[in-house]
Design an enzyme around this catalytic site. Structure first.
Site, PDB file in Angstrom:
ATOM      1  N   CYS A  88       0.820  -1.216   0.000  1.00 26.36           N
ATOM      2  CA  CYS A  88       0.000   0.000   0.000  1.00 26.36           C
ATOM      3  C   CYS A  88       0.850   1.260   0.000  1.00 26.36           C
ATOM      4  O   CYS A  88       0.341   2.354  -0.154  1.00 26.36           O
ATOM      5  CB  CYS A  88      -0.950  -0.015   1.188  1.00 26.36           C
ATOM      6  SG  CYS A  88      -1.964  -1.502   1.191  1.00 26.36           S
ATOM      7  N   HIS A 346      -9.906   1.859  -1.838  1.00 29.45           N
ATOM      8  CA  HIS A 346      -8.456   1.694  -1.766  1.00 29.45           C
ATOM      9  C   HIS A 346      -7.873   1.065  -3.026  1.00 29.45           C
ATOM     10  O   HIS A 346      -7.551  -0.114  -3.046  1.00 29.45           O
ATOM     11  CB  HIS A 346      -8.119   0.842  -0.538  1.00 29.45           C
ATOM     12  CG  HIS A 346      -6.662   0.725  -0.236  1.00 29.45           C
ATOM     13  ND1 HIS A 346      -5.720   1.628  -0.687  1.00 29.45           N
ATOM     14  CD2 HIS A 346      -5.979  -0.194   0.486  1.00 29.45           C
ATOM     15  CE1 HIS A 346      -4.523   1.258  -0.262  1.00 29.45           C
ATOM     16  NE2 HIS A 346      -4.651   0.154   0.449  1.00 29.45           N
TER      17      HIS A 346
END
Lengths: 401, 486
Positions: A88, A346
């Site tokens: 991420c 996301h």
């Protein structure tokens, strides 16, 4: 002695797509959308970009490997493109690459872009992929991201003797606050305020995380063009500039996953990266000096634990700060003023640059009053990739030059 | 002296009340009400013949140094592989030496005792000692069939050797008959049986006495000489007839546990034998008979050493560890008897890399980690550089088997998103007793059984199924130690 990145690089322009279930958009469409906005904001031409860094995470369902995607989507004129993949943190890693490229003197102007197209899987949640290699694919638990992060709550509750009911309440406040903020943001995916009662009563995804404790999966792209302070001042003499104060990354050493000292109630990587980032930025009291944050709220419990890992809340007290409204938009340190992953979803490698996009625009005072943070000085962004016991953390701090 | 050195067993925790089956399928064959008594033991969704046989083998090696194990014989008719030796999976799970004789015995239900005779003969010949013989089956009858009521899942195991013998081997007699009462073709999932009257009267009714008489004649004994007679036969009427014909008193005949477990196929005789050994006294003469494609009959005499061995669980301990499976459809889905939609996430392909599986087979099958010889910290999987940040020693470690250490729950969750045939997927970080930690699936439990600090034991289970390539992968899961309710 290395002196760090502080004030050596300035953000010249940024762009960000609307995040969401972009059924109609190919990853190329997303990349172009963010890039054109960024280019106009920077006030330069494509040929001025000397090098680019491209963040993308999930190969299998996204854009494949290598840097070609960006070169071909944006028709960059045989420009060097380096793909960064670091869970991420992939977007922030692209930003770090571009900043270091400029700070080193190798380039005057560089592009960092994150692109992630995930909604071609056919199912909810992140695509199932052997993220930790083939051995873990064979023997690791039959897990999903919510379940792996949910364990922060059980370990935290045990360590600090905070009842799960109170943790649930604080987590609900986190999600409530982010939905309040996201509702005002036209680029967010989910734009609906959610009442606390609905959050508390939602179906369980992975104990103790309910539906609203989990961010969604979406498509999106965000990018930044960076340059030196000297060039920026020449190009934008009458404008505030946003400069990079700190860029830090920390990666698990294995001690969380395999050694029994780790408490499981927070991330060692975040604690380490935060410590270094504050030092790099010259911040001595983060609770007093940080003006606003975009942190990695993949799950509400992640944001909860991160408040302590960032040394904003004292150990064992995050719930108290959260429930007191400390991180609300009108609180002392607004957290997720744009709605966070909770409302943006996301798209992995786009998220870090999306967070910087929010800090950049807040610092430049560009947002309408109803979602503007007052007189911000330092903005902090935080990504946490992987899972709590084996992860990558990146932290960026930006501020007015 | 050659004979049995130790014994053990395994009965899966879930039990399906046969009236639940009848409630769903009685309409198809109302006469099955006659078979709907008691309950059947049902393998959990992550159990099969290999995992149950592993559990029984671990039980029977309680307190015995596994480096002494000289062989692992596995008997089953429901192996997960036709080519890939399942006995190696079991010896791997026991972390025995690999200089070991391993073999799978299969085909007929008497394979369990045939494996036992092979082990006894090897011990007598001096070619192998301390051979674990473990048998398990997980046979399926079609929905509403007699077999669905009669069959149960379970495993029995004994270790054969020449030292510390608790039951001396006196001899055996065998028959082989191509008597097809039950059969499954090479590609067939469900049992098919011929008329029950024929199975009862000719199968059990003639072949069991034939084997017993053959053994007695060979050893110069009489059926009445035995203090305990152990033979499978799930027809109550046929058992009475055999007992009468042979002159056996009911109290001398070992219970089949038909109403608690069901008929466990190749495991049945060893499971009953193992249960009988729990009660055996020095001097007892035991007659062990198997049935299926013929019979084996074996005679044993219990020694004083019987008092020195006690399995960790034993068949009775395993039987007492129980939970109701109150959903017939769940049973069908677990066994792959009805299609269930597990979601697109479940369809993602996961290849089994056999090079990797071999490279790491001690870690995967034996839960073998490394123990740093510098700081003493155990770690799993094995690490070349010590994970203790204060140590960091390089290549200074020795193997450590963690499967018997047990552990404590460090963190846990119960996950409705992960694709599984048995949602929710429960897993969490477990700290091994004595050091080291890893993240394990939890099984044989509900979320209510999970608590930070709660004790767990490890169990060798089916980790992952690749249906496209017909691959079953195994690894260890953590089982919370729970006090069983009544």
């Amino acid at each position: 002695m290395a002196e760090g990145i502080r004030d050596k690089v300035v953000i010249l322009g940024m762009g960000c797509t609307k995040f969401g279930e972009r059924w109609e958009s190919a990853p190329e469409d997303l990349a172009v959308e963010a890039f054109i906005e960024c280019l106009e904001d920077a006030g330069i031409e494509k040929k001025d970009i000397e090098a680019a860094w491209l963040g993308s995470h999930i190969d299998e369902i996204n854009i494949g490997k290598g840097g070609n995607f960006l070169g071909m989507a944006l028709k960059l004129p045989l420009t060097p493109v380096t793909r960064t993949e670091n869970f991420c943190a992939s977007g922030t890693e692209a930003f770090r690459g571009a900043c270091y490229g400029v700070a080193s003197g190798a380039y005057d102007i560089a592009l960092a872009q994150g692109v992630e197209k995930l909604k071609d899987t056919g199912y909810g949640g992140l695509p199932d992929s052997p993220a930790f290699g083939q051995m873990q694919a064979m023997i690791g638990p039959n897990a999903s991201a919510p379940g792996l992060f949910a364990q922060l709550a059980t370990a935290y509750s045990a360590k600090y003797n905070v009842p799960m009911e109170k943790i649930k309440e604080a987590m609900a406040h986190i999600s409530w606050k982010s939905h309040q903020n996201g509702a005002k943001n036209p680029r967010a995916h989910l734009r609906k305020p959610i009442p606390i009662e609905q959050i508390m009563g939602a179906p369980m995804i992975a104990y103790p995380l309910g539906l609203f404790d989990c961010c969604g999966v979406s498509d999106g792209s965000a990018c930044a063009i960076v340059t030196t302070p000297e060039i920026a001042k020449k190009m934008k003499p009458n404008q505030d500039l946003v400069s990079v104060k700190a860029l830090q990354v920390s990666v698990s050493s294995g001690e969380e996953a395999l050694f029994t000292d780790w408490d499981g109630a927070g991330m060692l990587t975040t604690r380490m990266a935060a410590k270094k980032a504050y030092k790099e930025a010259g911040i001595t009291n983060p609770r007093e000096e940080i003006s606003m944050m975009e942190v990695h709220d993949c799950f509400s419990i992640t944001e909860f634990a991160t408040m302590e890992d960032l040394q904003i809340s004292a150990p064992g007290t995050a719930a108290d700060d959260i429930l007191a409204g400390f991180f609300d938009l009108d609180g002392q340190i607004p957290c997720q003023p744009d709605g966070g992953l909770k409302c943006f979803g996301h798209p992995i490698a786009a998220s870090g640059l999306r967070m910087l996009f929010e800090m950049y625009n807040q610092l430049l005072g560009r947002w309408p009053e109803d979602r503007a943070v007052k007189d911000p000085k330092f903005g902090l962004t935080h990504n946490l990739g992987g899972v709590p016991n084996q992860n990558v953390c990146s932290i960026a701090i930006v501020g007015k030059n | 002296m050659v004979g049995i050195r130790s014994y053990g067993g395994y009965v899966p925790r879930f039990r399906l009340n046969k009236m639940i089956i009848f409630g769903s399928m009685g309409w198809l064959n109302p006469a099955n009400i006659m078979n709907a008594q008691g309950e059947k033991a049902v393998a959990n969704f992550d159990e099969d013949a290999v995992t149950m046989a592993s559990a029984a083998a671990r039980d029977c090696s309680t307190g015995i140094d596994r480096s002494e194990v000289g062989g692992v014989y596995f008997a089953t008719t429901t192996a997960s592989y036709r080519e890939r030796l399942c006995a190696n999976l079991i010896s791997g799970s026991l972390a025995t030496s690999e200089s070991v004789r391993t073999a799978d015995f299969t085909g007929g239900l008497k394979a369990g005792t045939t494996a036992l005779i092979a082990a006894l003969d090897a011990a007598a010949a001096g070619s192998a000692n301390n051979v674990i013989v473990t048998a398990a089956d997980c046979r399926l009858g079609k929905m509403g069939s007699v077999q669905e009521f009669m069959f149960g899942d379970g495993a029995g195991a004994v270790m054969v050797g020449t030292d510390d013998v608790i039951a001396e081997y006196k001899g055996s007699f065998s028959t082989g008959h191509d008597f097809v009462d039950h059969m499954r073709g090479a590609d067939t999932k469900y049992d098919r049986q011929w008329e029950e009257r024929w199975i009862r009267d000719v199968g059990f009714g003639q072949f069991i006495p034939e084997a017993i008489n053959g053994l007695c004649e060979k050893l110069g004994m009489a059926p009445g000489d035995f203090s305990k007679i152990i033979y499978p036969c799930y027809y109550g009427g046929a058992r009475k007839a055999i007992n009468k014909k042979m002159g056996f008193e009911a109290e001398n005949v070992q219970d089949t546990m038909q109403a608690q477990i069901g008929d466990t196929g190749t495991a049945q005789s060893l499971l009953m034998f193992s249960r009988a050994l729990e009660d055996a006294q020095p001097g007892d003469k035991l007659l062990l008979v198997s049935y299926g494609s013929g019979c084996d009959a074996l005679a044993f005499e219990v020694t004083d050493a019987i008092k020195k061995f006690k399995p960790k669980m034993g068949v009775s301990g395993s039987l007492a560890r129980r939970a109701d499976l109150d959903n017939y459809l769940k049973y069908l889905v677990w066994r792959g008897m009805v299609p269930a939609e597990l979601g697109l996430r479940s369809e993602e392909q996961r290849w089994t890399r056999w090079t990797l599986m071999w490279r790491s087979h001690k870690a995967i099958l034996g839960l073998t980690g490394s123990k740093c010889t510098g700081c003493g910290e155990p770690q799993f999987p094995p690490q070349r550089i010590c994970v203790n940040p204060k140590c960091g020693a390089v290549d200074e470690s020795e193997p450590i088997v963690l499967s018997e250490k047990g552990g404590k729950i460090f963190s846990f969750t119960s996950d409705m998103l992960a694709a599984t045939i048995n949602p929710p997927s429960m897993y969490g970080v477990v700290n091994f007793n004595g050091g080291g930690r890893y993240v394990f699936d939890f099984t044989d439990c509900t979320i209510d059984d999970l608590a930070v600090g709660g004790p767990v034991e490890f169990s060798f289970r089916v980790k992952h199924r690749d249906d496209q390539h017909d691959i079953t992968n195994y690894f260890w899961k953590a089982v919370p130690v729970v006090a069983e309710g009544a």
